[in-house]
Scaffold this active site. Structure first.
Site, mmCIF file in Angstrom:
data_model
loop_
_atom_site.group_PDB
_atom_site.id
_atom_site.type_symbol
_atom_site.label_atom_id
_atom_site.label_comp_id
_atom_site.label_asym_id
_atom_site.label_seq_id
_atom_site.Cartn_x
_atom_site.Cartn_y
_atom_site.Cartn_z
ATOM 1 N N SER A 93 0.812 -1.212 0.000
ATOM 2 C CA SER A 93 0.000 0.000 0.000
ATOM 3 C C SER A 93 0.850 1.269 0.000
ATOM 4 O O SER A 93 1.608 1.516 -0.924
ATOM 5 C CB SER A 93 -0.953 -0.043 1.205
ATOM 6 O OG SER A 93 -1.867 1.016 1.204
ATOM 7 N N ASP A 97 -2.553 6.120 -3.342
ATOM 8 C CA ASP A 97 -1.382 5.494 -2.740
ATOM 9 C C ASP A 97 -0.944 4.342 -3.641
ATOM 10 O O ASP A 97 -1.480 4.153 -4.732
ATOM 11 C CB ASP A 97 -1.692 5.010 -1.323
ATOM 12 C CG ASP A 97 -2.801 3.972 -1.295
ATOM 13 O OD1 ASP A 97 -3.596 3.916 -2.258
ATOM 14 O OD2 ASP A 97 -2.891 3.199 -0.321
ATOM 15 N N ASP A 119 -1.285 1.120 -3.832
ATOM 16 C CA ASP A 119 -2.198 0.092 -4.332
ATOM 17 C C ASP A 119 -3.564 0.653 -4.705
ATOM 18 O O ASP A 119 -4.470 -0.097 -5.068
ATOM 19 C CB ASP A 119 -2.339 -1.052 -3.333
ATOM 20 C CG ASP A 119 -3.103 -0.666 -2.075
ATOM 21 O OD1 ASP A 119 -3.138 0.540 -1.740
ATOM 22 O OD2 ASP A 119 -3.650 -1.566 -1.409
ATOM 23 N N ASP A 126 -6.120 1.863 -3.169
ATOM 24 C CA ASP A 126 -7.368 1.630 -2.454
ATOM 25 C C ASP A 126 -7.816 2.897 -1.724
ATOM 26 O O ASP A 126 -8.817 2.885 -1.006
ATOM 27 C CB ASP A 126 -7.264 0.444 -1.497
ATOM 28 C CG ASP A 126 -6.261 0.650 -0.371
ATOM 29 O OD1 ASP A 126 -5.493 1.631 -0.412
ATOM 30 O OD2 ASP A 126 -6.239 -0.187 0.552
#
Length: 447
Positions: free
Chosen positions: A100, A238, A240, A242
């Site tokens: 992440s 960010d 990843d 999400d």
């Protein structure tokens, strides 16, 4: 052995703390756990752009295959793509290789169930309990097979665009900062297909530049680009993707609290706000809480972590929830935080109302907030650190109803997080410093 799973899967420095041996064992244990529901489970895998992604994806896949699970590889895609594609492709589980927002040297592994939701604590503990259990070894035709999921990116982008509910972004100039991460193709593509004029920045991943001076951990990068290029709005993911943060045309930050408030108000206006509630965490700004009260919207509060927000949303039947950090879950179109869908819905609200983001964001008047991450030797010792809690109580008495204090150990790093809100920045800083000093006295700095 300390618990392997944290608040968002397994995390650590790749090849040092999170080794291929651990990834392989996780794969075997996960396959064994998933096989209790299906004789030959299929597990879908996505990853972000980290250099170590290939290494850990290969090791995780090997563990799954050796225990008789099939693997569906999707390549580099955002975490929410795994949440969507797992049930869409009929897989029995999904896995994400990503850390992440953490540095490039770190990586992680987390799992989703066949319904697209992250595994709960009990399910993760079930996998962890099988790490040292030598289950049945697949032999011959029972060994799993690897295949590529056809059109994985196309399917996810089409799904994200459906969240606009027919609205278009024509005439809107958008800067999108992909943090050299998993969304470097999908988010610019989706915004362009929605009609926006797109300027994509930080979309040249080299395996080591993910999150470095860019993305939602450094929103000043997208803010500078928005001002310089005279864009209408900026979005920042960010690693990843999400989560998403936004900046308005002046470069001012619009965080997760404000985004949730804007979208919750829209849902209430449309009579679609189930239970007339939002779900948020203990980190939500006092200004957000006051804004929701003024709008007649109830708040359900959870611990930090989007998985806990999602669990509360499912328990209460809520339509929207999220975190100040930019994780936003919209129950009608996602089962986890989705930075692209959240960004599209925010831009859709701008387009349908003709209002600027700065105007929409006025719904929340933020209280100054100071957040300090304090590196410590042992974050678990916080609960017994009497001197820290005495300092916390002293600050709470001094702030009264005009502030908030939150001190907690990180779920993914060896730090203690200290958050203070107050009526002015100087007061918040002074109060935070007093608590930070107590943390360092009691828990010590790392060697």
């Amino acid at each position: 052995m300390p618990r392997l799973f944290g608040t968002d899967g397994v995390r650590g420095i790749a090849n040092l703390e999170l080794t291929p041996e651990i990834a392989l064992r996780l794969g075997r244990a996960a396959a064994t756990a998933f096989r209790s529901r299906h004789a030959r489970p299929a597990v879908l895998i996505v990853r972000d752009t980290r250099r170590s992604g290939d290494l850990l994806e290969a090791a995780l896949s090997a563990g799954l295959l050796s225990a008789g699970a099939d693997v569906l590889l999707c390549g580099v895609l955002p975490t929410p793509a795994a949440a969507f594609l797992t049930p869409d492709a009929g897989a029995d589980a999904g896995a994400v290789v990503s850390a992440s927002h953490n540095p490039a040297s770190h990586n992680g592994i987390k799992f989703f169930g066949r319904d697209g939701f992250k595994l709960n604590d009990a399910e993760e503990q079930g996998i962890e309990s099988l790490l040292d259990v030598r289950g049945a070894t697949a032999i011959g035709a029972d060994v799993g097979m690897v295949s590529l999921l056809p059109h994985a990116e196309d399917r996810y982008v089409a799904h994200a665009l459906r969240s606009l509910e027919g609205r278009r972004l024509d005439g809107m100039k958008v800067v999108i900062d992909c943090a050299h991460g998993a969304a470097f193709r999908t988010s610019p593509r989706a915004l362009e297909e929605a009609g926006a004029e797109v300027i994509a920045i930080n979309v040249e991943p080299d395996g080591m530049n993910i999150n470095v001076g860019c993305g939602s951990t450094s929103p000043e990068a997208v803010a500078e680009a928005v001002i310089r290029l005279r864009a209408d709005v900026g979005l920042a993911h960010d690693g990843d993707a999400d989560r998403v943060l936004a900046v308005d045309a002046r470069g001012d930050l619009v965080d997760g609290d404000a985004i949730i408030a804007i979208l919750a108000a829209e849902l209430k206006e449309q009579d679609r706000l189930a239970g007339n509630m939002v779900v948020t965490t203990v980190m939500a700004n006092l200004g957000f809480r006051l804004a929701m009260a003024a709008a007649g919207i109830d708040i359900v509060e959870t611990a930090v972590g989007d998985r806990y927000v999602i669990e509360a949303m499912r328990r209460h039947g809520a339509e929207i929830g999220g975190e100040q950090s930019g994780h936003v879950i919209l129950a009608d179109c996602s089962t986890t935080g989705d930075g692209l869908i959240t960004g599209l819905r925010l831009l859709g609200r701008m387009a349908s109302t003709g209002r600027t983001l700065a105007d929409l964001a006025k719904i929340v008047e933020r209280y100054p907030q100071v957040l300090v991450n304090v590196p410590v030797r042992d974050r678990e010792a916080l609960t017994q650190a009497g001197g820290v809690w005495e300092a916390v109580e002293q600050v709470r008495r001094e702030l009264g109803d005009l502030g908030r204090v939150l001190v907690r150990p990180s779920g993914t790093e060896a730090v203690v997080r200290v958050m203070v809100e107050a009526a002015d920045t100087a007061t918040a800083q002074e109060a935070a410093a007093a608590i930070v000093n107590a943390v360092l006295r009691e828990l010590g700095e790392p060697d």
